[in-house]
Structure formats: C-alpha cells, structure tokens
Motif scaffolding. Structure first.
Motif, PDB file in Angstrom:
ATOM      1  N   ASP A   1      -7.733   0.262   1.628  1.00  0.00           N
ATOM      2  CA  ASP A   1      -6.385   0.838   1.640  1.00  0.00           C
ATOM      3  C   ASP A   1      -5.695   0.594   2.982  1.00  0.00           C
ATOM      4  OD1 ASP A   1      -6.722   1.701  -0.923  1.00  0.00           O
ATOM      5  OD2 ASP A   1      -7.100   3.799  -0.420  1.00  0.00           O
ATOM      6  N   ALA A   2      -6.478   0.691   4.084  1.00  0.00           N
ATOM      7  CA  ALA A   2      -5.906   0.439   5.409  1.00  0.00           C
ATOM      8  C   ALA A   2      -5.460  -1.011   5.511  1.00  0.00           C
ATOM      9  CB  ALA A   2      -6.921   0.769   6.501  1.00  0.00           C
ATOM     10  N   TYR A   3      -6.297  -1.924   5.006  1.00  0.00           N
ATOM     11  CA  TYR A   3      -5.940  -3.346   5.064  1.00  0.00           C
ATOM     12  C   TYR A   3      -4.723  -3.632   4.187  1.00  0.00           C
ATOM     13  CZ  TYR A   3      -6.380  -8.412   5.010  1.00  0.00           C
ATOM     14  OH  TYR A   3      -6.129  -9.765   5.141  1.00  0.00           O
ATOM     15  N   ALA A   4      -4.652  -2.977   3.039  1.00  0.00           N
ATOM     16  CA  ALA A   4      -3.524  -3.191   2.127  1.00  0.00           C
ATOM     17  C   ALA A   4      -2.261  -2.475   2.607  1.00  0.00           C
ATOM     18  CB  ALA A   4      -3.887  -2.693   0.725  1.00  0.00           C
ATOM     19  N   GLY A   5      -2.397  -1.589   3.589  1.00  0.00           N
ATOM     20  CA  GLY A   5      -1.240  -0.865   4.117  1.00  0.00           C
ATOM     21  C   GLY A   5      -0.645   0.129   3.133  1.00  0.00           C
ATOM     22  N   ILE A   6      -1.505   0.797   2.358  1.00  0.00           N
ATOM     23  CA  ILE A   6      -0.997   1.707   1.317  1.00  0.00           C
ATOM     24  C   ILE A   6      -1.444   3.148   1.558  1.00  0.00           C
ATOM     25  CG2 ILE A   6      -0.799  -0.061  -0.468  1.00  0.00           C
ATOM     26  CD1 ILE A   6      -3.503   0.844  -1.563  1.00  0.00           C
ATOM     27  N   GLN A   7      -1.746   3.478   2.825  1.00  0.00           N
ATOM     28  CA  GLN A   7      -2.213   4.850   3.081  1.00  0.00           C
ATOM     29  C   GLN A   7      -1.174   5.887   2.677  1.00  0.00           C
ATOM     30  OE1 GLN A   7      -2.218   2.316   5.345  1.00  0.00           O
ATOM     31  NE2 GLN A   7      -3.850   2.593   6.867  1.00  0.00           N
ATOM     32  N   GLU A   8       0.113   5.602   2.945  1.00  0.00           N
ATOM     33  CA  GLU A   8       1.147   6.584   2.594  1.00  0.00           C
ATOM     34  C   GLU A   8       1.254   6.743   1.087  1.00  0.00           C
ATOM     35  OE1 GLU A   8       4.881   5.769   4.402  1.00  0.00           O
ATOM     36  OE2 GLU A   8       4.127   5.935   6.463  1.00  0.00           O
ATOM     37  N   GLN A   9       1.153   5.635   0.358  1.00  0.00           N
ATOM     38  CA  GLN A   9       1.208   5.717  -1.108  1.00  0.00           C
ATOM     39  C   GLN A   9      -0.001   6.472  -1.658  1.00  0.00           C
ATOM     40  OE1 GLN A   9       1.856   3.092   0.804  1.00  0.00           O
ATOM     41  NE2 GLN A   9       3.139   1.560  -0.231  1.00  0.00           N
ATOM     42  N   VAL A  10      -1.165   6.246  -1.038  1.00  0.00           N
ATOM     43  CA  VAL A  10      -2.368   6.961  -1.474  1.00  0.00           C
ATOM     44  C   VAL A  10      -2.225   8.457  -1.193  1.00  0.00           C
ATOM     45  CG1 VAL A  10      -4.846   7.262  -1.089  1.00  0.00           C
ATOM     46  CG2 VAL A  10      -3.870   4.960  -1.205  1.00  0.00           C
ATOM     47  N   ALA A  11      -1.656   8.791  -0.027  1.00  0.00           N
ATOM     48  CA  ALA A  11      -1.452  10.206   0.316  1.00  0.00           C
ATOM     49  C   ALA A  11      -0.489  10.863  -0.676  1.00  0.00           C
ATOM     50  CB  ALA A  11      -0.924  10.326   1.741  1.00  0.00           C
ATOM     51  N   ALA A  12       0.580  10.135  -1.044  1.00  0.00           N
ATOM     52  CA  ALA A  12       1.533  10.685  -2.011  1.00  0.00           C
ATOM     53  C   ALA A  12       0.871  10.871  -3.372  1.00  0.00           C
ATOM     54  CB  ALA A  12       2.741   9.752  -2.133  1.00  0.00           C
TER      55      ALA A  12
END
Length: 558
Positions: free
Chosen positions: A146-157
């Motif tokens: 997720d960090a590599y894909a840059g989707i931490q904010e989407q995962v948090a949401a």
C-alpha cells in the motif's frame, strides 16, 4: 527528526546528553559496550514496556527524554485531536520509578502510553535484527504494498467506512434480537394494556369508592343517627333544642331594656340558633341522600373488586401506580411498533455501506495489482545489487470474497534465490542473510513512499559480510539522504559510510562501570573502523585499509 537524546540513571548509563544529526548517524562499539542499553533507553520514549530493573542501582527513577523536530510532517491534527500543545520542536519524556510505574509527557503534558505510541509511531521506525519476523506477517506485507502504491489515504478512508459498516451490522443484529424478544412479549403487553385502558381508572377514584361503599353499606345505622339528631334539634311539642333556644331568646329580649347583659346573651343565642338551623339543613340533606339503591352498591363493589384485582396483578399499591404502569405498557407497544421502521433503516444503511465498501475494495485491489509487478521488480533489482544475482521476488495479490478491515485482498511475498527453484513464501525459503537484505530493500522503498522522519537499524546487517555488506551500506547511506537514519552496526563496510559516527564504550572507574557514547572525529573514526576490521590489535595495514574504505565511500557518496 530526533535532534537530542537525554538519558539519566538507566542501567549502566549515569547521564547521557547526546546531539544527533540529519542524515546517517552510525553507532558502533565492541560487544557488551552498551549499544543494546542505548537502544533499550530509546525504546522507553518509543512506548515500549517499562521495567524497574533497568533503573541504575541505588536510584529511585530513570528518565529518558527525546527532542524531535516535526515541523515538516503535518502532525498538527494529531496534537489537536489529543488536546496537546503543538510546537515544531516537541519534547517527549518518559520517567520510570522503582515501583514499576511510569509516566509519559509530551511537551510537559502527561499522556497515556497509547497516545505516546501513536505519536512516536509517526516519528520513528525501529528495525532490529529480529524484525525480519515481520516478513511473515501478512498485514506488514500489505502495508508495504500500500505504501508503494501510494494508497494509504484511500485505505484509511476504506477502514473508517468498514468500521461504520461493522457497527451498523452489529446494531442491526442487536435490534433484530430485541425485536424477537419484544414480539414474544407483545401479545401479553397488549392484553395488559387493553385491560388497564378499558378500566378507565382515575387517580382519586379508589378513595372515593371506598368511602361511598362504607356509607351505603351502613345506611340504616346512619339513618337512625341522623333522624335522632334531627329530632333532638327540632323536637316534638316544642321540646327540641331549636324551640328551646327560640324561647330563651324571646325571654331575654323582654328584659333587654332592663339589663344590657340580657341583650348580649340574646345575640349570642341568636348566633347559636343560626348554626343549629344550618346543621338541621345538613342533617336533612344527609337523610335525603341515604336512599339506598341495591344496584348502585353492587356496581361499587364490582368496581372496587376490579381495582383490587389490577393492583394485585401489577404489584401496585395505588391507582396512580396503575396509571403509570398503563403508560409504561403503552410506551413498550409503541416502541415495539417502531422497531420495524428502525430495522428497515438499518438494513438499508448496511446495504448502502456494503455497496460503497465493495466499490472501494475493488479500487484498492486494482491499485494493488497494478503496483505488485513494479514493486517486485524494484525489490528484485535491489537484491541483485546486494549480491543475490539469481533473486526472484514476487508480490501475489489475491482478492477474497469477504470484505476485510483493509479491503478484500491478501498479499504474499514470494522469493527464490535460485534459478531452478520457483518462488515460495518468503519466510519459508529465505536464509537469515537473505531476509536481512529483503527487509532492508523494503524499508528503503517504504522510506521513499512514507514521510518517516527517523529510522533506526539495529544490526540489520546480521548474516552478511564483505562486498554484500558494502552494498547494504550504500543503500543505508542513500536512505540517509532522504531521512534521518540511526544505524547500529558491527561491520566496517557499513560503519564507513559517510555521516556522523558515534562510539559506545564502557568507562571503568573505582565506583563502577558506566556506558558512554561520543561523537568521533575524522581521525578517531579511522581507528574505530580499523578495530572493526582487525579487532583490538590495530595495525598500520588495518588503519590504511580503514582510510581507504572511508575515502572510497566519500567518493561514491559524492
């Protein structure tokens, strides 16, 4: 970034006041010098478990204090959410007492351990030689992707929405259980309510009925008493009280002109006569209302019997309590009737949230699947740079049927160090040295993707040596160009990387042994690297080798 570390009375550390720097901070020292003590003390402000046995002998408490520069990391919302005073320079302090209790402070405000961990977790990432166990953790592997894909904010949401969905499902289940119980009780509650409602109870009714029943039941005795009283007042042949008073008044009036006393007494008797005449009227009225209707008495008895029955049935002592019970049953029935509306609304909410989650989970799966291949290629390339020429690294992303807190995916890291062997789950097939290099690669990639101010490596170089160690050192050095790195190492190839170099050592005095740490000068650093190369017997050859190693690294860094 950790700018300053202060330790007092921790294990063999009496007092330590250490300034740290941006970039790479290398820490070396002979075995047993106290590198682990330093790391243990640092662990206290990272929220690790406090142990009173770590307090220096003879002291009542130990203190560890870290100063962090956090202006570039957007932590103002965290401070606001936790009622903490924000400043670009934050001081975190942990005090451990000899009774085993500890206290934590952020900018002098006390905080609980959970808050401390949540804050420092955004400031420092610590990686020890045992942290390769994380590579067996599916959640860690997912976080890396997720960090590599840059989707931490989407995962948090998504996770926030998932918690909302789980909560709504739990509420629906609880409501349906309540509905089942309420439905089982509804018929009985409705019967009781209708019985009370149809009784048409009034608050003061019981007392009035009991009084009326007593009067009607004793009508004959009352009639005799009233008749006798009336007779004594009226009298027969003018021998009653009223005729006697009337005659007395007339007698006194005849002599009123002769004696003022007679007039006064006449007036008083006149007042008595008026009162007796009023009483006579009341007696006549009471006699008139004593006409007994057998049907009325029966109706009163029946009404009282109903009230007594309801009181006993509902364990009430008054009609007011029965009326309150009636209101309670009515409210229960209304609530039961409203459950279906609530259930429908919750059911629609669960369905809507589930649909939103499914769409978001599908999006997350797509982004993860897209990132899996380039992440695999990146790690594989870094492993080859660190000497595993035939490394094959893969990231497997599998979508599951059920929604999970972070989506619907399971992630597995696959690895093979040989061409002939197909990739298998990483932790099952990689050696210790290979795991260290994989972990370093992943940490390096995450450092590029996540704004982590400081990372601490505790002998991550375990299991490697020679040229491989040099390659690992270069990677650590590259990480130091993007963030602060504290690297505890025993390998000269890694210790010789450009940056600030600290030596941990023991100072023996007549009063005891203390762990110290100092920043090395350029020449002192040559001697320390030479020790790492040849041991305690430093030779001219090892010194020359150390200078060559340091010079080569400076050139490569430049």
């Amino acid at each position: 970034m950790l700018t300053h570390l202060y330790i007092k009375h921790y294990a063999l550390i009496d007092t330590l006041d250490l300034e740290l720097y941006p970039g790479l901070n290398t820490i070396t020292g002979e075995t047993g010098a106290g590198k682990s003590i330093l790391l243990g003390a640092l662990g206290l402000i990272l929220g690790q478990r406090a142990d009173a046995t770590a307090i220096q002998q003879g002291e009542s408490q130990c203190v560890v204090e870290g100063h962090f520069s956090i202006g570039d990391y957007g932590l103002q919302p965290f401070f606001a959410e936790n009622d903490l005073e924000y400043a670009d320079e934050v001081v975190i302090r942990r005090v451990v007492s000899d009774n085993g209790k500890s206290r934590a402070y952020v900018n002098e405000l006390p905080v609980n351990l959970q808050t401390l961990k949540a804050l420092v977790g955004q400031l420092v990432d610590i990686h020890s030689q045992h942290a390769t166990l994380l590579l067996q953790d599916a959640q860690f592997q997912l976080r890396v992707l997720d960090a590599y894909a840059g989707i931490q904010e989407q995962v948090a949401a998504y996770s926030a929405l998932y918690r909302q969905w789980v909560s709504a499902k739990r509420q629906l289940e609880q409501l349906e259980a309540t509905m089942r119980t309420a439905q089982e009780e509804r018929d009985y509650n409705e019967f009781q309510f209708i019985e009370l409602r149809d009784a048409k109870l009034k608050g003061d009714e019981l007392e009035e009925l009991e009084t009326l029943r007593k009067r009607l039941a004793n009508a004959h005795e009352l009639d005799e008493a009233y008749t006798k009283a009336l007779s004594l007042l009226q009298g027969d042949d003018d021998n009653g009280a009223l005729p006697a008073i009337h005659a007395s008044i007339a007698s006194l009036n005849r002599i009123g002109a002769l004696d003022p006393c007679a007039s006064t007494l006449s007036e008083r008797l006149g007042s008595v006569r008026i009162e007796l005449q009023d009483i006579r009227s009341e007696l006549e009225s009471c006699l008139e209302t004593l006409e007994v209707d057998p049907g009325e008495l029966a109706r009163i008895e029946e009404r009282l019997g109903l009230i007594y029955h309801l009181r006993e049935k509902h364990h009430c002592s008054t009609v007011a309590e029965l009326l309150a019970r009636q209101d309670e049953l009515e409210a229960k029935l209304e609530l039961t009737d409203s459950y279906e509306t609530q259930r429908k609304m919750l059911d629609e909410e669960v369905e809507s949230l589930g649909q939103q989650l499914t769409l978001q989970a599908d999006t997350l799966h797509s982004r993860r699947a897209q990132a899996a291949v380039p992440l695999s290629e990146r790690v594989q390339s870094m492993l080859k740079q660190m000497g595993i020429a035939n490394a094959t690294f893969g990231v497997e992303v599998l979508a599951q049927e059920e929604l999970q807190p972070n989506g619907r995916d399971t992630v597995a890291f696959l690895y093979s160090g040989n061409i002939q062997v197909s990739p298998q789950p990483l932790a099952r097939v990689a050696s210790g040295g290979e795991l260290s290099r994989v972990m370093l690669s992943l940490k390096g990639i995450m450092a590029e993707s996540v704004a982590m101010p400081t990372i601490i490596f505790d002998e991550i170089d375990t299991g490697v040596s020679g040229n491989i160690a040099a390659l690992m050192g270069q990677l650590i050095s590259q990480m130091g160009q993007r963030m602060q790195v504290l690297n505890i190492t025993h390998l000269p190839q890694i210790a010789a990387q450009p940056g600030h170099h600290f030596q941990v050592y023991k100072n023996h005095t007549p009063t005891g042994t203390q762990t110290k740490i100092r920043l090395l000068t350029s020449e002192e650093r040559v001697g320390e690297i030479a020790k790492l190369l040849s041991g305690e017997n430093v030779t001219e050859a090892s010194l020359a080798n150390a200078r060559e190693l340091l010079g080569a690294n400076e050139t490569n860094h430049g």
